[in-house]
Motif scaffolding. Sequence first.
Motif, PDB file in Angstrom:
ATOM      1  N   THR A   1       0.848  -1.253   0.018  1.00 24.36           N
ATOM      2  CA  THR A   1       0.007  -0.012   0.080  1.00 24.36           C
ATOM      3  C   THR A   1       0.644   1.342  -0.147  1.00 24.36           C
ATOM      4  O   THR A   1       0.357   2.339  -0.107  1.00 24.36           O
ATOM      5  CB  THR A   1      -0.847  -0.104   1.187  1.00 24.36           C
ATOM      6  N   GLY A   2       2.144   1.270   0.031  1.00 15.21           N
ATOM      7  CA  GLY A   2       2.998   2.235   0.023  1.00 15.21           C
ATOM      8  C   GLY A   2       3.519   2.780  -1.442  1.00 15.21           C
ATOM      9  O   GLY A   2       4.239   3.914  -1.588  1.00 15.21           O
ATOM     10  N   MET A   3       2.804   2.156  -2.363  1.00 12.78           N
ATOM     11  CA  MET A   3       3.080   2.579  -3.878  1.00 12.78           C
ATOM     12  C   MET A   3       1.857   3.069  -4.327  1.00 12.78           C
ATOM     13  O   MET A   3       0.733   2.629  -4.206  1.00 12.78           O
ATOM     14  CB  MET A   3       3.601   1.275  -4.520  1.00 12.78           C
ATOM     15  N   ILE A   4       2.358   4.187  -5.198  1.00  9.70           N
ATOM     16  CA  ILE A   4       1.244   4.786  -6.054  1.00  9.70           C
ATOM     17  C   ILE A   4       1.451   4.173  -7.608  1.00  9.70           C
ATOM     18  O   ILE A   4       2.279   4.491  -8.033  1.00  9.70           O
ATOM     19  CB  ILE A   4       1.407   6.146  -6.052  1.00  9.70           C
ATOM     20  N   PRO A   5       0.204   3.320  -7.999  1.00 13.10           N
ATOM     21  CA  PRO A   5       0.673   2.752  -9.279  1.00 13.10           C
ATOM     22  C   PRO A   5       0.625   3.743 -10.251  1.00 13.10           C
ATOM     23  O   PRO A   5      -0.275   4.485 -10.355  1.00 13.10           O
ATOM     24  CB  PRO A   5      -0.603   1.944  -9.482  1.00 13.10           C
ATOM     25  N   LEU A   6       1.328   3.326 -11.439  1.00 10.16           N
ATOM     26  CA  LEU A   6       1.472   4.069 -12.729  1.00 10.16           C
ATOM     27  C   LEU A   6       1.410   3.021 -13.963  1.00 10.16           C
ATOM     28  O   LEU A   6       1.989   2.002 -13.935  1.00 10.16           O
ATOM     29  CB  LEU A   6       2.783   4.728 -12.696  1.00 10.16           C
ATOM     30  N   THR A   7       0.939   3.547 -14.966  1.00 10.04           N
ATOM     31  CA  THR A   7       1.061   3.115 -16.368  1.00 10.04           C
ATOM     32  C   THR A   7       2.328   3.307 -17.053  1.00 10.04           C
ATOM     33  O   THR A   7       3.333   4.121 -16.211  1.00 10.04           O
ATOM     34  CB  THR A   7       0.118   3.508 -17.346  1.00 10.04           C
ATOM     35  N   ALA A   8       2.760   2.454 -18.026  1.00  9.74           N
ATOM     36  CA  ALA A   8       4.131   2.852 -18.611  1.00  9.74           C
ATOM     37  C   ALA A   8       4.163   4.062 -19.097  1.00  9.74           C
ATOM     38  O   ALA A   8       5.342   4.548 -19.075  1.00  9.74           O
ATOM     39  CB  ALA A   8       4.233   1.670 -19.415  1.00  9.74           C
ATOM     40  N   GLU A   9       3.126   4.655 -19.673  1.00 10.71           N
ATOM     41  CA  GLU A   9       3.319   6.248 -20.122  1.00 10.71           C
ATOM     42  C   GLU A   9       3.336   6.982 -18.912  1.00 10.71           C
ATOM     43  O   GLU A   9       4.211   7.937 -19.091  1.00 10.71           O
ATOM     44  CB  GLU A   9       1.874   6.420 -20.774  1.00 10.71           C
ATOM     45  N   GLU A  10       2.725   6.911 -17.969  1.00  8.16           N
ATOM     46  CA  GLU A  10       2.843   7.842 -17.048  1.00  8.16           C
ATOM     47  C   GLU A  10       4.205   7.734 -16.321  1.00  8.16           C
ATOM     48  O   GLU A  10       4.966   8.587 -15.800  1.00  8.16           O
ATOM     49  CB  GLU A  10       1.906   7.473 -15.769  1.00  8.16           C
ATOM     50  N   ALA A  11       4.967   6.462 -16.236  1.00  7.94           N
ATOM     51  CA  ALA A  11       6.083   6.189 -15.680  1.00  7.94           C
ATOM     52  C   ALA A  11       7.250   6.764 -16.679  1.00  7.94           C
ATOM     53  O   ALA A  11       8.196   7.391 -16.232  1.00  7.94           O
ATOM     54  CB  ALA A  11       6.574   4.593 -15.435  1.00  7.94           C
ATOM     55  N   ARG A  12       7.067   6.855 -17.705  1.00 11.52           N
ATOM     56  CA  ARG A  12       7.888   7.452 -18.767  1.00 11.52           C
ATOM     57  C   ARG A  12       7.996   8.755 -18.702  1.00 11.52           C
ATOM     58  O   ARG A  12       9.028   9.495 -18.568  1.00 11.52           O
ATOM     59  CB  ARG A  12       7.631   7.077 -20.344  1.00 11.52           C
ATOM     60  N   ASN A  13       6.794   9.371 -18.671  1.00 15.16           N
ATOM     61  CA  ASN A  13       6.864  10.960 -18.203  1.00 15.16           C
ATOM     62  C   ASN A  13       7.480  11.452 -16.955  1.00 15.16           C
ATOM     63  O   ASN A  13       8.094  12.325 -16.945  1.00 15.16           O
ATOM     64  CB  ASN A  13       5.058  11.364 -18.187  1.00 15.16           C
ATOM     65  N   LEU A  14       7.196  10.568 -15.639  1.00 12.15           N
ATOM     66  CA  LEU A  14       7.559  11.189 -14.749  1.00 12.15           C
ATOM     67  C   LEU A  14       9.347  10.890 -14.883  1.00 12.15           C
ATOM     68  O   LEU A  14      10.188  11.593 -14.354  1.00 12.15           O
ATOM     69  CB  LEU A  14       7.158  10.204 -13.643  1.00 12.15           C
ATOM     70  N   PHE A  15       9.560   9.632 -15.233  1.00  8.43           N
ATOM     71  CA  PHE A  15      11.191   9.444 -15.502  1.00  8.43           C
ATOM     72  C   PHE A  15      11.976  10.735 -16.182  1.00  8.43           C
ATOM     73  O   PHE A  15      13.036  11.013 -15.918  1.00  8.43           O
ATOM     74  CB  PHE A  15      11.367   7.921 -16.344  1.00  8.43           C
ATOM     75  N   LEU A  16      11.130  11.437 -17.283  1.00  4.44           N
ATOM     76  CA  LEU A  16      11.856  12.244 -18.226  1.00  4.44           C
ATOM     77  C   LEU A  16      11.775  13.523 -17.346  1.00  4.44           C
ATOM     78  O   LEU A  16      12.702  14.405 -17.737  1.00  4.44           O
ATOM     79  CB  LEU A  16      11.194  12.208 -19.526  1.00  4.44           C
ATOM     80  N   ASN A  17      10.603  13.824 -16.726  1.00  2.00           N
ATOM     81  CA  ASN A  17      10.567  15.131 -16.252  1.00  2.00           C
ATOM     82  C   ASN A  17      10.846  15.440 -14.673  1.00  2.00           C
ATOM     83  O   ASN A  17      10.573  16.546 -14.134  1.00  2.00           O
ATOM     84  CB  ASN A  17       9.139  15.697 -16.542  1.00  2.00           C
ATOM     85  N   ASP A  18      10.896  14.359 -14.016  1.00  3.62           N
ATOM     86  CA  ASP A  18      11.082  14.506 -12.570  1.00  3.62           C
ATOM     87  C   ASP A  18      12.155  13.904 -12.140  1.00  3.62           C
ATOM     88  O   ASP A  18      12.863  12.954 -12.747  1.00  3.62           O
ATOM     89  CB  ASP A  18       9.689  14.295 -11.792  1.00  3.62           C
ATOM     90  N   SER A  19      12.629  13.965 -10.902  1.00  8.47           N
ATOM     91  CA  SER A  19      13.768  13.361 -10.187  1.00  8.47           C
ATOM     92  C   SER A  19      12.996  12.294  -9.046  1.00  8.47           C
ATOM     93  O   SER A  19      14.028  12.091  -8.086  1.00  8.47           O
ATOM     94  CB  SER A  19      14.870  14.292  -9.574  1.00  8.47           C
ATOM     95  N   ILE A  20      11.946  11.536  -9.557  1.00  2.00           N
ATOM     96  CA  ILE A  20      11.530  10.777  -8.520  1.00  2.00           C
ATOM     97  C   ILE A  20      11.912   9.341  -9.175  1.00  2.00           C
ATOM     98  O   ILE A  20      11.875   9.061 -10.205  1.00  2.00           O
ATOM     99  CB  ILE A  20       9.959  10.917  -8.686  1.00  2.00           C
ATOM    100  N   GLN A  21      11.982   8.532  -7.831  1.00  2.00           N
ATOM    101  CA  GLN A  21      12.354   7.313  -8.336  1.00  2.00           C
ATOM    102  C   GLN A  21      11.363   6.467  -8.700  1.00  2.00           C
ATOM    103  O   GLN A  21      10.294   6.172  -7.900  1.00  2.00           O
ATOM    104  CB  GLN A  21      13.034   6.524  -7.176  1.00  2.00           C
ATOM    105  N   ILE A  22      11.317   5.718  -9.802  1.00  2.00           N
ATOM    106  CA  ILE A  22      10.474   4.925 -10.446  1.00  2.00           C
ATOM    107  C   ILE A  22      10.734   3.430 -10.063  1.00  2.00           C
ATOM    108  O   ILE A  22      11.826   3.079 -10.156  1.00  2.00           O
ATOM    109  CB  ILE A  22      10.241   5.144 -11.791  1.00  2.00           C
TER     110      ILE A  22
END
Length: 63
Positions: free
Chosen positions: A14-35
């Motif tokens: 429950t400590g994880m917020i789920p993402l689709t692959a597209e959402e993960a790509r966008n965050l990976f490219l635009n933020d410094s959040i660990q995916i």
Amino acid sequence: MNVREMYNYGYKWTGMIPLTAEEARNLFLNDSIQIYRLYQDNTESSVESLEEISAPYLYGIEK
């Protein structure tokens, strides 16, 4: 993507917020959040490169 879909996939922490692959790509490219790549056996691994993000896996970020 929502928590119910993540649970149905097999990942249940429950400590994880789920993402689709597209959402993960966008965050990976635009933020410094660990995916994390989420697996159906309730485990995860850190994503270190954009090439690691692809369907059919689910992804997440810690809450």
